[in-house]
Design a protein around this motif. Structure first.
Motif, PDB file in Angstrom:
ATOM      1  N   TRP A  73      -0.005  21.208   5.804  1.00  0.00           N
ATOM      2  CA  TRP A  73      -0.694  21.151   4.516  1.00  0.00           C
ATOM      3  C   TRP A  73       0.303  21.004   3.378  1.00  0.00           C
ATOM      4  O   TRP A  73       1.373  21.610   3.390  1.00  0.00           O
ATOM      5  CB  TRP A  73      -1.523  22.417   4.286  1.00  0.00           C
ATOM      6  N   ILE A  74      -0.051  20.207   2.390  1.00  0.00           N
ATOM      7  CA  ILE A  74       0.668  20.170   1.124  1.00  0.00           C
ATOM      8  C   ILE A  74      -0.008  21.184   0.218  1.00  0.00           C
ATOM      9  O   ILE A  74      -1.217  21.118  -0.017  1.00  0.00           O
ATOM     10  CB  ILE A  74       0.626  18.775   0.487  1.00  0.00           C
ATOM     11  N   VAL A  75       0.770  22.153  -0.311  1.00  0.00           N
ATOM     12  CA  VAL A  75       0.177  23.328  -0.949  1.00  0.00           C
ATOM     13  C   VAL A  75       0.508  23.380  -2.438  1.00  0.00           C
ATOM     14  O   VAL A  75       1.674  23.246  -2.829  1.00  0.00           O
ATOM     15  CB  VAL A  75       0.669  24.619  -0.261  1.00  0.00           C
ATOM     16  N   ASP A 115       0.833  -1.193   0.000  1.00  0.00           N
ATOM     17  CA  ASP A 115       0.000   0.000   0.000  1.00  0.00           C
ATOM     18  C   ASP A 115       0.866   1.241   0.000  1.00  0.00           C
ATOM     19  O   ASP A 115       2.062   1.201   0.170  1.00  0.00           O
ATOM     20  CB  ASP A 115      -0.938   0.019   1.217  1.00  0.00           C
ATOM     21  N   ALA A 116       0.222   2.363  -0.258  1.00  0.00           N
ATOM     22  CA  ALA A 116       0.900   3.659  -0.210  1.00  0.00           C
ATOM     23  C   ALA A 116       0.138   4.537   0.766  1.00  0.00           C
ATOM     24  O   ALA A 116      -1.049   4.342   0.997  1.00  0.00           O
ATOM     25  CB  ALA A 116       0.918   4.304  -1.591  1.00  0.00           C
ATOM     26  N   ASP A 117       0.827   5.501   1.359  1.00  0.00           N
ATOM     27  CA  ASP A 117       0.154   6.394   2.298  1.00  0.00           C
ATOM     28  C   ASP A 117      -0.021   7.772   1.672  1.00  0.00           C
ATOM     29  O   ASP A 117       0.445   8.044   0.580  1.00  0.00           O
ATOM     30  CB  ASP A 117       0.927   6.475   3.627  1.00  0.00           C
ATOM     31  N   GLU A 118      -0.704   8.644   2.400  1.00  0.00           N
ATOM     32  CA  GLU A 118      -0.982   9.968   1.852  1.00  0.00           C
ATOM     33  C   GLU A 118       0.290  10.751   1.586  1.00  0.00           C
ATOM     34  O   GLU A 118       0.388  11.522   0.642  1.00  0.00           O
ATOM     35  CB  GLU A 118      -1.872  10.765   2.816  1.00  0.00           C
ATOM     36  N   LEU A 119       1.273  10.571   2.437  1.00  0.00           N
ATOM     37  CA  LEU A 119       2.484  11.363   2.318  1.00  0.00           C
ATOM     38  C   LEU A 119       3.271  11.019   1.069  1.00  0.00           C
ATOM     39  O   LEU A 119       3.700  11.889   0.334  1.00  0.00           O
ATOM     40  CB  LEU A 119       3.350  11.147   3.563  1.00  0.00           C
ATOM     41  N   ALA A 120       3.488   9.744   0.810  1.00  0.00           N
ATOM     42  CA  ALA A 120       4.356   9.348  -0.292  1.00  0.00           C
ATOM     43  C   ALA A 120       3.595   9.055  -1.565  1.00  0.00           C
ATOM     44  O   ALA A 120       4.186   8.757  -2.571  1.00  0.00           O
ATOM     45  CB  ALA A 120       5.162   8.114   0.103  1.00  0.00           C
ATOM     46  N   GLY A 121       2.281   9.136  -1.556  1.00  0.00           N
ATOM     47  CA  GLY A 121       1.520   8.828  -2.759  1.00  0.00           C
ATOM     48  C   GLY A 121       0.786  10.019  -3.311  1.00  0.00           C
ATOM     49  O   GLY A 121      -0.391   9.958  -3.602  1.00  0.00           O
ATOM     50  N   ARG A 122       1.484  11.141  -3.447  1.00  0.00           N
ATOM     51  CA  ARG A 122       0.834  12.382  -3.836  1.00  0.00           C
ATOM     52  C   ARG A 122       0.561  12.476  -5.337  1.00  0.00           C
ATOM     53  O   ARG A 122       0.145  13.502  -5.834  1.00  0.00           O
ATOM     54  CB  ARG A 122       1.706  13.555  -3.394  1.00  0.00           C
ATOM     55  N   LEU A 160      -7.077  17.383  -9.723  1.00  0.00           N
ATOM     56  CA  LEU A 160      -6.795  16.983  -8.350  1.00  0.00           C
ATOM     57  C   LEU A 160      -7.949  17.343  -7.432  1.00  0.00           C
ATOM     58  O   LEU A 160      -8.709  18.283  -7.698  1.00  0.00           O
ATOM     59  CB  LEU A 160      -5.511  17.663  -7.841  1.00  0.00           C
ATOM     60  N   ARG A 161      -8.051  16.609  -6.356  1.00  0.00           N
ATOM     61  CA  ARG A 161      -9.047  16.895  -5.321  1.00  0.00           C
ATOM     62  C   ARG A 161      -8.352  17.654  -4.192  1.00  0.00           C
ATOM     63  O   ARG A 161      -7.307  17.233  -3.710  1.00  0.00           O
ATOM     64  CB  ARG A 161      -9.639  15.580  -4.796  1.00  0.00           C
ATOM     65  N   TYR A 162      -8.923  18.765  -3.751  1.00  0.00           N
ATOM     66  CA  TYR A 162      -8.326  19.581  -2.700  1.00  0.00           C
ATOM     67  C   TYR A 162      -9.200  19.570  -1.452  1.00  0.00           C
ATOM     68  O   TYR A 162     -10.436  19.562  -1.535  1.00  0.00           O
ATOM     69  CB  TYR A 162      -8.108  21.019  -3.186  1.00  0.00           C
ATOM     70  N   ASP A 163      -8.533  19.585  -0.297  1.00  0.00           N
ATOM     71  CA  ASP A 163      -9.227  19.593   0.991  1.00  0.00           C
ATOM     72  C   ASP A 163      -9.460  21.004   1.512  1.00  0.00           C
ATOM     73  O   ASP A 163     -10.177  21.198   2.488  1.00  0.00           O
ATOM     74  CB  ASP A 163      -8.407  18.804   2.022  1.00  0.00           C
ATOM     75  N   LEU A 164      -8.830  21.983   0.869  1.00  0.00           N
ATOM     76  CA  LEU A 164      -8.964  23.384   1.274  1.00  0.00           C
ATOM     77  C   LEU A 164      -8.621  24.264   0.086  1.00  0.00           C
ATOM     78  O   LEU A 164      -7.678  23.976  -0.656  1.00  0.00           O
ATOM     79  CB  LEU A 164      -8.011  23.703   2.444  1.00  0.00           C
ATOM     80  N   ALA A 220      -2.367  17.165   7.092  1.00  0.00           N
ATOM     81  CA  ALA A 220      -3.592  17.944   7.238  1.00  0.00           C
ATOM     82  C   ALA A 220      -4.432  17.843   5.968  1.00  0.00           C
ATOM     83  O   ALA A 220      -5.653  17.892   6.019  1.00  0.00           O
ATOM     84  CB  ALA A 220      -3.233  19.399   7.540  1.00  0.00           C
ATOM     85  N   GLY A 221      -3.780  17.706   4.828  1.00  0.00           N
ATOM     86  CA  GLY A 221      -4.499  17.587   3.560  1.00  0.00           C
ATOM     87  C   GLY A 221      -3.786  18.382   2.486  1.00  0.00           C
ATOM     88  O   GLY A 221      -2.677  18.876   2.665  1.00  0.00           O
ATOM     89  N   ARG A 222      -4.440  18.489   1.336  1.00  0.00           N
ATOM     90  CA  ARG A 222      -3.875  19.229   0.210  1.00  0.00           C
ATOM     91  C   ARG A 222      -4.674  20.515   0.026  1.00  0.00           C
ATOM     92  O   ARG A 222      -5.898  20.491  -0.048  1.00  0.00           O
ATOM     93  CB  ARG A 222      -3.936  18.381  -1.053  1.00  0.00           C
TER      94      ARG A 222
END
Length: 722
Positions: A630-632, A416-423, A648-652, A605-607
């Motif tokens: 946040w990844i910006v 699997d991949a996680d949020e951090l390394a699978g951007r 892309l889908r953004y959280d903010l 936190a999200g993208r």
């Protein structure tokens, strides 16, 4: 607002103010251009609107970087411009000249803000703006004051702490003009090549004349007396002309050599203009790592070496995402927990090191961590378990081949991949980005000691070394860094042996739509991302230095090509993309290589997407949000932001209101029509926080409307609002 009250460290503040100064010069130049375009008459409504917009943006950016006097001056100028749109208008025949004086004064103030004497400049500008806004109150005897416009910077240097640098004279030049000059220098290079070809023809002609003369001389030996005299005279004339031709050719060769040196110096000079140091790239990396540290709790620090290494700004801009991805992988998968590091006798705080250096005409960037390294035994088992390799191949492969496989097979130690390394960029796309710049990525790792990614690519995107070859009468190129050998290929071979290794054969004559001839052909051995193949060609031309030009809109959608160059005869030669060649030679291999090792999942936190036409504000917001995990991503206007949200889908979403192309409210309205963004938190940052804007924001479901200048405290309060 003092520097100590701002939310940035000294290096960040220096960079942001540097960006602001460049941005302010552009904004004030826009105002000046619009004023001068109308002569002494009042600008039309469209021009006034644009002048007010850029001044308004300038006011918000100045506040964000803590230049409060500039905020006041921008606000006064914006108010004066707004008054010209009302009736009765305070515009007089002298107003145009007065506005130019004000903008020149502001440009001087921007370069000297905070230095001795700058307060006096600000006071003078305030008086001038007040006199423009209220012409009837101005003393009639007061003559207009000319303020010498300041020199405009082409690059904003970020200075290390220490003694103040000597004043420098700057010339601000639009990037398009530099590109035009580079193109002209390239045309000179093509002209030189054409002249060289003509000289080769002259030299051939001189040799032919020499042979003809020798034949005539031989004839003289057997000619009879009646014809001998005339033949001797003709031979003498021919000898004289041949000697003159040889002398002329030699002189022309000397002139070509002088032209070659001149062109070389011109290209070097223009290339230096395009250069930037690694310092700004390192500052981006520092902000990214700080955000990762806050988001994950990992104890890690950044070490940078080679900050003064210079390379093309176009290269630097395209390296931001790859470096960011490598840092994420290092933090998520390379760095051990503190207790594990202590047990191994390592410092509790891990170190990620970025080194930049120049190697000839290449830039070498190394991203290293002192973490757990890569377990090649586990990776070997995974390659077999996923069916990528046979058991026999896995047993015969050495550690270097195993690590190369990580770059190209899409295999990970865990599934699997996680949020951090699978951007979404991944190691595979890091490799592709570097490849499109004409470079390559190498990986080395020592278990228990760490991992290093080495990126080698040209210092400039303008010039590159390439291997040229012909297919179907056309000349094509592949970057030299991906060409490892040449060979020959049998007519019906689908694989061929090169250096004891079986490699797939990719027949370019079929791929490029040329006629296929069953005969032995030349082959170019190409290596990319740990995979090698042989491309069949009609003829190998050889290595050449080429000037890379972007593809036009007609060819841009064709992914097989990475760019183009122009031959000395003016013909377009296409540059093949090695990544696409590998895809066609290995159609069953995945295109994405995930570098995922055993590590606990981490959550960010999200993208976030920041939308503002001020680069200084975009950078400041990136820093503030990055500190909160946040990844910006950033966009310069609503139209660009809308394109990004389709991918892309953004959280903010954090957006300004007044922007070119598509304004903030229009952007929000369109996002709310998209099911993916119906409930996405949106924060508006604006200098126009009036009741009407607040009402409209509420109607669109905006979480908070924050008045500029933006600060970290205001931003956190907006994010916490419900």
């Amino acid at each position: 607002m003092s520097d100590g009250e701002l939310d940035f460290d000294a290096d960040e503040l220096a960079m942001l103010r540097g960006l602001f100064r460049a941005e302010a010069q552009e904004a004030l130049e826009t105002v000046t251009t619009r004023v001068l375009a109308g002569g002494s008459t009042k600008p039309n409504a469209e021009a006034l609107t644009e002048m007010m917009r850029v001044t308004h943006t300038l006011k918000g950016a100045a506040g964000t970087v803590g230049l409060m006097a500039m905020v006041d001056l921008s606000h006064r100028l914006e108010s004066a411009l707004a008054a010209f749109g009302r009736e009765p208008s305070p515009w007089t025949p002298q107003t145009a000249d007065q506005l130019v004086e004000v903008t020149d004064g502001l440009r001087a103030y921007v370069e000297t803000a905070g230095e001795p004497g700058s307060d006096a400049i600000a006071d003078k500008i305030r008086d001038q703006i007040d006199q423009i806004a209220r012409p009837n109150r101005r003393p009639q005897s007061l003559p207009p004051t000319f303020v010498e416009p300041p020199p405009e910077p082409v690059l904003e240097p970020v200075h290390d702490a220490g003694p103040a640098p000597e004043p420098k004279a700057w010339l601000r030049v639009e990037p398009e003009r530099i590109e035009d000059l580079m193109s002209s220098a390239g045309e000179l290079l093509f002209d030189r090549t054409r002249i060289e070809r003509r000289v080769q023809l002259l030299r051939t002609l001189a040799r032919d004349l020499a042979r003809t003369r020798q034949s005539l001389h031989d004839t003289l030996d057997v000619a009879g007396p009646p014809n001998r005299a005339s033949l001797v005279e003709a031979e003498g004339e021919l000898a004289s002309q041949a000697a003159l031709l040889s002398q002329t050719t030699a002189a022309l060769l000397d002139e070509i050599e002088a032209l070659r040196r001149t062109i070389g110096e011109l290209q070097k000079g223009l290339t230096r203009i395009r250069m930037d140091s690694a310092r700004n790239l390192f500052l981006h990396a520092a902000r990214t790592l700080r955000a990762l540290r806050r988001a994950t709790g990992v104890h890690v620090e950044l070490r940078t070496l080679g900050e003064d290494t210079e390379f093309d700004k176009a290269v630097a801009e395209q390296l931001v995402d790859p470096i960011t991805q490598l840092l994420r992988n290092a933090v998520a998968h390379g760095v051990e927990p503190p207790e594990e590091r202590a047990a191994r006798g390592k410092p509790v705080t891990a170190t990620v090191t970025i080194r930049a250096r120049q190697d000839g005409n290449l830039l070498v960037l190394e991203v290293s961590d002192d973490g757990r390294g890569i377990d090649t035994s586990a990776l070997r088992e995974r390659l077999v378990a996923t069916g990528r390799w046979s058991q026999t191949r896995a047993q015969l492969a050495n550690d270097t081949e195993i690590l190369d496989a990580l770059l190209g097979t899409g295999v990970s130690i865990r599934g699997d991949a996680d949020e951090l390394a699978g951007r979404g960029i991944g190691i595979g796309l890091v490799r592709e980005t570097v490849s499109k710049l004409g470079g390559e990525v190498k990986l080395s790792s020592t278990p228990g000691r760490g991992t290093t990614f080495s990126l080698r690519l040209p210092l400039s995107t303008a010039l590159a070394q390439a291997m040229l070859f012909k297919v179907g009468g056309q000349v094509y190129a592949i970057p030299n860094v991906h060409v490892v050998d040449t060979t020959t290929v049998e007519p019906t071979a689908h694989v061929t042996t090169v250096r004891h290794e079986q490699l797939p054969v990719l027949r370019l004559e079929s791929l490029l739509g040329s006629t296929t001839v069953l005969e032995r052909r030349a082959g170019v051995v190409v290596s990319f991302a740990g995979k090698s193949l042989v491309c069949t060609v009609d003829k190998i031309v050889g290595p050449r230095e080429i000037i890379i030009k972007p593809l036009g809109p007609l060819l841009a959608p064709l992914t097989l090509y990475a760019g183009a160059t122009i031959s000395g005869s003016g013909k377009v030669q296409l540059i093949l993309d090695p990544a696409q060649l590998v895809r066609r030679a290995y159609p069953d291999s995945p295109t994405e290589a995930m570098f995922a090792l055993d590590s606990a999942p981490v959550v960010l936190a999200g993208r976030a997407l920041v939308v503002d036409d001020s680069r200084a504000i975009r950078e400041a917001m990136t820093s503030m949000l990055g500190r909160e995990g946040w990844i910006v991503d950033v966009a310069e206007d609503g139209a660009r932001a809308l394109q990004m949200t389709k991918q892309l889908r953004y959280d903010l979403v954090v957006t300004d209101l007044e922007m070119p192309e598509l304004g903030g409210f229009d952007l929000i309205a369109r996002l709310r029509k998209d099911e993916r963004f119906k409930s996405t938190p949106i924060v508006v940052i604006t200098s126009r926080a009036n009741p009407e804007h607040r009402r409209r924001a509420r109607d669109l479901g905006v979480r908070a409307l924050v008045a500029k200048p933006i600060t970290r405290r205001k931003l956190l309060e907006a994010l916490a609002a419900r």
